[in-house]
Write an enzyme that holds these catalytic residues in place. Structure first.
Site, PDB file in Angstrom:
ATOM      1  N   ARG A  58       0.814  -1.210   0.000  1.00 52.80           N
ATOM      2  CA  ARG A  58       0.000   0.000   0.000  1.00 52.80           C
ATOM      3  C   ARG A  58       0.846   1.257   0.000  1.00 52.80           C
ATOM      4  NH1 ARG A  58      -3.950  -2.079   4.622  1.00 52.80           N
ATOM      5  NH2 ARG A  58      -1.861  -1.989   5.522  1.00 52.80           N
ATOM      6  N   GLU A  95       4.124  -7.700  13.076  1.00 57.87           N
ATOM      7  CA  GLU A  95       3.006  -7.902  13.992  1.00 57.87           C
ATOM      8  C   GLU A  95       2.532  -9.356  14.008  1.00 57.87           C
ATOM      9  OE1 GLU A  95      -1.071  -5.352  14.950  1.00 57.87           O
ATOM     10  OE2 GLU A  95       0.147  -4.948  13.178  1.00 57.87           O
TER      11      GLU A  95
END
Lengths: 165, 165
Positions: A58, A95
């Site tokens: 992105r 993460e």
């Protein structure tokens, strides 16, 4: 412009416990996207920037848009195995899992951009990798900073962001 | 502008037998990128386009750049599992393996863009998926067409490209 109204919150995506911030409504609006591009560089001296570095995937969208808007070149920072040799590579924890970033060695003063700053693992890796690859990092900019997940800084200042959660 | 000089040919990447065309030198040059953006829409009536659809990941770069350059919104066509629900999905065969594309349902007249047209599997899937998701496809545009790998058409015309190999 009330950007927050253009971000969709999706609970438990991509995994349970994560609140996903969907920026696609911003991207769909030329006015909102232009507003975001202006804001993302308001802390930057544009004359000192040669290249925008966008982090896959992105960050490619915002990075290429910024480069086009402000007449700068674009350099992709990619996931492993996507760029042909020679590449500089760096592995890091993120993460949910582990990842490797790669980029083409080069030079110039860069602005590193991404859409969302979460734990900061990816962005920290991007900073290290850009330096190793020969670039001079002028600044860093993200659209969204999830401040409860990181307290990342660049040159002792908080990472520049437009929206904070 | 001699674009070919800005494309690096890398044999046997990402797998033996494939000649990879590296467009990153074009992306790094604001002049070359702007030249490419102008050429990518020369067959298109821009007033008939609402949105640029970019295919993940390198199509994000050209798609976001085109949207920014010509004041159009951007819609990402993503790999499986990246977009939050609701999504429209389509699985298809590609050059080396199998893949699924997803996109957010919506409406508007779109230009679908990608960097390289190889066998055409991804682009054909993108066309089908855009229609299923509710968009009206106005046209298709790629930077490079590897003509020996496909004879793809859109509305009975060859796919618009800037470079052919």
């Amino acid at each position: 412009m009330h950007l927050q109204a253009l971000i969709r919150d999706i609970p438990d995506f991509p995994i349970p416990g994560v609140l996903f911030r969907d920026i696609t409504p911003i991207l769909q609006s030329p006015e909102a996207l232009n507003f975001v591009l202006e804001k993302m560089v308001e802390h930057v001296e544009l004359s000192k920037i040669d290249l925008i570095v966008g982090i896959e995937s992105r960050g490619f969208i915002l990075g290429a848009a910024l480069g086009t808007r402000f007449g700068k070149g674009f350099v992709p920072l990619r996931k492993a195995g996507k760029l042909p040799p020679p590449v500089e590579a760096l592995s890091y924890e993120l993460e949910y899992g582990k990842a490797t970033l790669e980029m083409r060695p080069g030079q110039g003063r860069v602005l590193i951009v991404d859409d969302v700053l979460a734990t900061g693992g990816t962005l920290a890796a991007a900073v290290t990798l850009c330096e190793r690859a020969g670039y001079e990092i002028e600044n860093v900019s993200v659209l969204i900073n999830l401040e409860n997940l990181n307290n990342m800084t660049f040159r002792e200042k908080p990472i520049h962001s437009i929206l904070k959660y």
